[in-house]
Each structure stands twice: as structure tokens, then as C-alpha cells.
Scaffold this motif. Structure first.
Motif, PDB file in Angstrom:
ATOM      1  N   GLN A   1      -3.392  -3.653  -1.502  1.00  0.00           N
ATOM      2  CA  GLN A   1      -3.991  -3.549  -2.839  1.00  0.00           C
ATOM      3  C   GLN A   1      -4.643  -4.867  -3.250  1.00  0.00           C
ATOM      4  O   GLN A   1      -4.151  -5.918  -2.936  1.00  0.00           O
ATOM      5  CB  GLN A   1      -2.890  -3.206  -3.869  1.00  0.00           C
ATOM      6  CG  GLN A   1      -2.136  -1.900  -3.512  1.00  0.00           C
ATOM      7  CD  GLN A   1      -2.988  -0.690  -3.744  1.00  0.00           C
ATOM      8  OE1 GLN A   1      -3.764  -0.304  -2.864  1.00  0.00           O
ATOM      9  NE2 GLN A   1      -2.890  -0.093  -4.895  1.00  0.00           N
TER      10      GLN A   1
ATOM     11  N   THR B   1      -5.293   2.930  -1.531  1.00  0.00           N
ATOM     12  CA  THR B   1      -6.400   1.972  -1.469  1.00  0.00           C
ATOM     13  C   THR B   1      -7.756   2.638  -1.280  1.00  0.00           C
ATOM     14  O   THR B   1      -8.780   1.953  -1.220  1.00  0.00           O
ATOM     15  CB  THR B   1      -6.175   0.994  -0.307  1.00  0.00           C
ATOM     16  OG1 THR B   1      -5.971   1.743   0.904  1.00  0.00           O
ATOM     17  CG2 THR B   1      -4.967   0.113  -0.553  1.00  0.00           C
TER      18      THR B   1
ATOM     19  N   SER C   1       0.844  -1.193   0.000  1.00  0.00           N
ATOM     20  CA  SER C   1       0.000   0.000   0.000  1.00  0.00           C
ATOM     21  C   SER C   1       0.880   1.245   0.000  1.00  0.00           C
ATOM     22  O   SER C   1       1.980   1.250   0.542  1.00  0.00           O
ATOM     23  CB  SER C   1      -0.906   0.000   1.230  1.00  0.00           C
ATOM     24  OG  SER C   1      -1.830  -1.056   1.155  1.00  0.00           O
TER      25      SER C   1
END
Length: 206
Positions: free
Chosen positions: A206, A34, A9
Motif C-alpha cells: 500500500q 492495491t 497488502s
């Protein structure tokens, strides 16, 4: 052009610029990669100073994202913004997406991914880093209406001066100390205070 690995992320640093206005009205924000587009909409509303009173949509490469049930009577094919992460449409530094707010006044914002940074903490909340100039009042009539508004509100000789001053007289538009709309005004601390009170989804990979 720097792309991000898909296994981690990240923090996205985004520059938002309201098109067709000079000098430019812009904001620089950081958000989790995200974050879904529906939450990016919330960030943009808070950062710019809009009141979320109208429809909106994101546009990129001939595709549109928004709330599908708001477009049931239109021919446009809307992808659900609640099911789409920012990272699905902004993948590398320099990528951009168009954010359109108020389809009548047609406020068009260019959202550019300027930096991809590692997310070092367990919690990443949206943050406004900087910006310049106040956003136009709601329902002012788009860019041409805003130009007329600025011309009239600062000239007491104009026939519509008192009407415009009265019309713009609400806390989101009026500067209490000076008693009139200030186009050069921007308070990053107030934006971040608003962002800090909003609820955001927990960060996940993700």
C-alpha cells in the motif's frame, strides 16, 4: 467494523449488486487491495458480463473517479481512476462505492467491501467466487427497458417478439443451446476463464 493496517497488502472480497433489478443480479469477487480503480472496472465488466462499450464512473461521498479525458466537455470534476487504488476509497469492512456503467442506460452497481483477507501469496489475481443471474443486454434501455425486453422475448404473441429475439442474437446475449436470452444464467467458470486471460498489474504494498 474492521479496518486494515496500512503496512500490508490485502485481498478485498467485494459484493457487486446491480440496483433496481429484482431478483437481484449480483457477483462476489476477490481482488488485491492495491488494484487501481481502472482495473476494478475491468473486473466488474468481466464478472457482470458487460462489453465495455460505454462510459463509466465510480461515485462516493460527492466525488467521481473515471478517465478525465472522457469528461472534458462536462462540468463534473473527475479524479483519474488510473491513479487511485481501491484501498484509497474502501478502507473498512462495510464501506461501499457506486459503479455506474453506460450513463445513458444508467446501470448503477453497489460495490460493498464485505471482507478484508490477508494476501498470503506473492501473486494475487482477481477471482469471481459466485453470483446469480445474467446481466441485461447492452443498450436495452435501462431497468425499464430491460423489464419490457424480458416481457417480450418470452412471449411470441408480442408484436416486437421477433425483433427483440433478432436484436439480442449475439454470443454475449444469446444462449446457443436454447436459442434465447436466459436471465437466470450465470457461469462462474466462464468469468474466471476470462479473468485468467487478462493482464493485471503486479502486486505491491500500500
Amino acid at each position: 467494523m474492521t479496518a486494515k493496517p496500512k503496512s500490508q497488502s490485502y485481498i478485498y472480497e467485494l459484493r457487486i449488486t446491480l440496483q433496481e433489478i429484482r431478483p437481484p443480479i449480483w457477483r462476489l469477487v476477490q481482488v488485491p487491495s492495491t488494484l487501481p480503480l481502472c482495473c476494478l472496472h475491468d473486473v466488474l465488466q468481466a464478472a457482470l458480463g458487460w462489453t465495455d462499450s460505454h462510459l463509466h464512473q465510480f461515485e462516493k461521498d460527492g466525488k467521481y473517479w473515471g478517465v478525465p479525458e472522457h469528461y472534458e466537455d462536462d462540468d463534473i470534476d473527475i479524479i483519474d481512476e488510473r491513479q487511485t487504488k481501491i484501498s484509497a476509497i474502501l478502507r473498512a469492512q462495510g464501506d461501499s462505492v457506486l459503479y455506474v456503467y453506460d450513463l445513458g442506460d444508467n446501470w448503477r452497481h453497489e460495490v460493498v467491501l464485505e471482507k478484508i483477507l490477508p494476501a498470503l501469496g506473492t501473486t494475487v489475481r482477481p477471482l469471481c467466487l459466485s453470483g446469480e443471474r445474467h446481466c441485461p443486454p447492452e443498450d436495452v434501455g435501462g431497468t425499464s427497458g430491460y423489464e419490457e425486453f424480458l416481457e417480450v422475448i418470452f412471449d411470441p404473441r408480442q408484436e416486437e417478439h421477433e425483433h427483440y429475439v433478432h436484436w439480442a442474437g449475439n454470443p454475449s446475449v444469446l444462449t446457443r443451446s436454447l436459442g434465447r436470452f436466459q436471465p437466470e444464467e450465470f457461469d462462474v467458470r466462464a468469468v474466471n476463464d476470462t479473468l485468467s486471460r487478462m493482464r493485471w498489474p503486479a502486486r505491491h504494498r500500500q
